[in-house]
Design an enzyme around this catalytic site. Structure first.
Site, PDB file in Angstrom:
ATOM      1  N   ASP A   1      -2.781   6.476  -3.071  1.00 60.19           N
ATOM      2  CA  ASP A   1      -1.682   5.787  -2.392  1.00 60.19           C
ATOM      3  C   ASP A   1      -1.146   4.715  -3.355  1.00 60.19           C
ATOM      4  OD1 ASP A   1      -3.896   4.049  -2.192  1.00 60.19           O
ATOM      5  OD2 ASP A   1      -3.073   3.093  -0.409  1.00 60.19           O
TER       6      ASP A   1
ATOM      7  N   ASP B   1      -1.380   1.481  -3.836  1.00 65.19           N
ATOM      8  CA  ASP B   1      -2.207   0.447  -4.460  1.00 65.19           C
ATOM      9  C   ASP B   1      -3.598   0.967  -4.823  1.00 65.19           C
ATOM     10  OD1 ASP B   1      -3.083   0.536  -1.835  1.00 65.19           O
ATOM     11  OD2 ASP B   1      -3.579  -1.593  -1.777  1.00 65.19           O
TER      12      ASP B   1
ATOM     13  N   SER C   1       0.818  -1.217   0.000  1.00 63.90           N
ATOM     14  CA  SER C   1       0.000   0.000   0.000  1.00 63.90           C
ATOM     15  C   SER C   1       0.855   1.271   0.000  1.00 63.90           C
ATOM     16  CB  SER C   1      -0.962  -0.055   1.175  1.00 63.90           C
ATOM     17  OG  SER C   1      -1.826   1.046   1.152  1.00 63.90           O
TER      18      SER C   1
ATOM     19  N   ASP D   1      -6.263   1.994  -3.344  1.00 65.94           N
ATOM     20  CA  ASP D   1      -7.559   1.763  -2.690  1.00 65.94           C
ATOM     21  C   ASP D   1      -8.021   3.048  -2.006  1.00 65.94           C
ATOM     22  OD1 ASP D   1      -5.614   1.597  -0.742  1.00 65.94           O
ATOM     23  OD2 ASP D   1      -6.462  -0.157   0.263  1.00 65.94           O
TER      24      ASP D   1
HETATM   25 MG    MG Z   1      -3.678   1.228   0.080  1.00 63.06          MG
END
Ligand code: MG
Length: 456
Positions: free
Chosen positions: A246, A248, A103, A250
């Site tokens: 961020d 990744d 992440s 999400d």
């Molecule tokens: Mg993330």
């Protein structure tokens, strides 16, 4: 590493999967054995895998992959994509998944995160079963002809986009011809979010849209000190909104048309207030500001507070039949789409709101209750339960909530002290309508934590 509930073995999974430094914590051997453990636990025939842009992604991915294949499972390889795009793929096909991502953590880290066959992050009890298999070395014995195969697949990102577009008024957004600045931070959204913005008819400028696993342009956490470039570019004018993710993707945070950073807590409240009506349920952790209480009260909705961490928010939303929830850090969960944080879905919802109301993002935000959350961190020098005992005793005369760590509730604000789920640090939050008070409360407890940890 955190101790397991029964104290028999150290925990491998934190709040967001297994995190560590490749070749140190995440060795090839460890990753392969975890792959074998996950393969045995899922024993589903086929597992979906993908990863973010980290430079160690090839190494960790292929090590975990070898373990999964050795357990007899086939793998559908989606390559580099946002975590929620892989989750959507899993959800729509009823397949389990593994994402290789850390992440927003610094580039030296990587991680292994398991996805349930409904697209949500795997819950704690299931992770513990994987840990048990790992520690007992209770793997599947598979003859050579039973070893799985890996199949690359294209198209997951386009299917994910179609699902997002199905949740908003595409024509209305397209007519507005928004000018959008997207900062992917060299992460997994480098292709996906710019493409989605094009599908929404936006004219687009990208920043840090080259996949670079060392995150050489900026740190991956989308907080104001890491977003100076996008904020200053927004100030030059001509853009309607800035979107930053961020690593990744999400999560999404936004910059308004004047270059001002919009706190994730505000975005959550904006989206929540636009989708709820009387009797609806809304789920958020104890770390979100009291603005969401006000928003829910005004609309006659019921607010459910949880521990910090997206998986617990998602699970609670499913249990409570809540359609909206999320965290104060830019992680919005829109259940009509899927029960996980989704940065691109959040960006589309915000554009949809701007188009529906015909208002600038700054105007939409200015209508929301205004609270400040100040966050600090401190090194964790004691075992957490010991520090929590000391904190609870120190604050015993105050109103307290123990949903996650200690939340000291005062008339004009609160202070939350909890251990990080991904790093050996303590997070300290101060919240109030007054920025001064929020800062004062936060600093007060930074000092208290320091003193309590120094006591013998
Ligand atoms: Mg993330």
């Amino acid at each position: 590493m955190e101790k397991a509930g029964d104290g028999e073995y150290p925990r491998l999974f934190g709040t967001n999967g297994i995190r560590g430094i490749p070749n140190v914590d995440l060795t090839a051997e460890f990753c392969a054995l975890i792959g074998r453990s996950i393969g045995k636990h899922f024993s589903s025939g086929t597992i979906v895998m993908g990863r973010d842009t980290r430079s160690t992604g090839d190494f960790v991915y292929s090590s975990v992959l070898s373990g999964v294949l050795s357990s007899g499972s086939d793998v559908i390889d989606l390559g580099i994509l946002p975590t929620p795009a892989l989750q959507y793929y899993c959800k729509t096909r009823g397949l389990y998944g593994i994402v290789i991502t850390a992440s927003h953590n610094p580039p030296r880290f990587n991680g292994i995160k398991c996805i349930d066959s409904d697209g949500t992050e795997l819950d704690r009890a299931e992770e513990e079963k994987i840990e048990k298999i790992y520690y007992a070395r209770d793997f599947s014995e598979v003859p050579w002809e039973g070893i799985g195969r890996a199949y690359p697949r294209n198209g997951a990102i386009d299917q994910y986009h179609d699902a997002i577009l199905g949740q908003v008024d595409v024509e209305k957004i397209r007519r507005k011809k928004y000018r959008v600045l997207v900062d992917s931070g060299n992460g997994a959204s480098y292709f996906s979010t710019p493409r989605l913005m094009e599908k929404l008819g936006c004219s687009l400028v990208t920043l840090n849209a080259n996949p670079d696993g060392r995150f050489s342009s900026r740190d991956s956490e989308p907080k104001p000190e890491n977003l100076k470039d996008i904020m200053s570019l927004m100030k030059t004018g001509g853009f309607d909104i800035g979107v930053a993710h961020d690593g990744d993707a999400d999560r999404a945070v936004f910059i308004d048309e004047t270059g001002k950073f919009i706190d994730g807590d505000k975005t959550l409240n904006l989206v929540v207030s636009s989708v709820i009506s009387e009797g609806d349920k809304v789920v958020t952790p104890v770390s979100s500001s009291d603005a969401i209480d006000e928003v829910c009260r005004e609309k006659g909705a019921v607010l459910v507070r949880t521990k910090v961490g997206a998986p617990v928010v998602s699970r609670t939303m499913i249990d409570e039949k809540a359609m909206i929830g999320g965290e104060e850090n830019g992680g919005v969960i829109y259940g009509k789409h899927q029960y996980c944080r989704d940065g691109a879905m959040t960006a589309a919802l915000v554009l949809n709101l701007m188009a529906e109301n015909g208002k600038k993002i700054s105007a939409l935000i200015s209508g929301l209750p205004d609270y400040t959350i100040v966050k600090r961190q401190a090194e964790l020098k004691l075992e957490w339960p010991e520090l929590l005992d000391r904190l609870a005793e120190h604050s015993s005369v105050e109103e307290a909530d123990f949903t996650d760590g200690l939340k000291v509730i005062r008339e004009d604000g609160w202070i939350l002290i909890r251990p990080s789920g991904t790093e050996p640090i303590i997070r300290i939050y101060g919240q109030s309508k007054s920025p001064e008070t929020a800062r004062k409360y936060c600093e007060e407890f930074v000092g208290i934590v320091d003193v309590l940890q120094a006591q013998t």
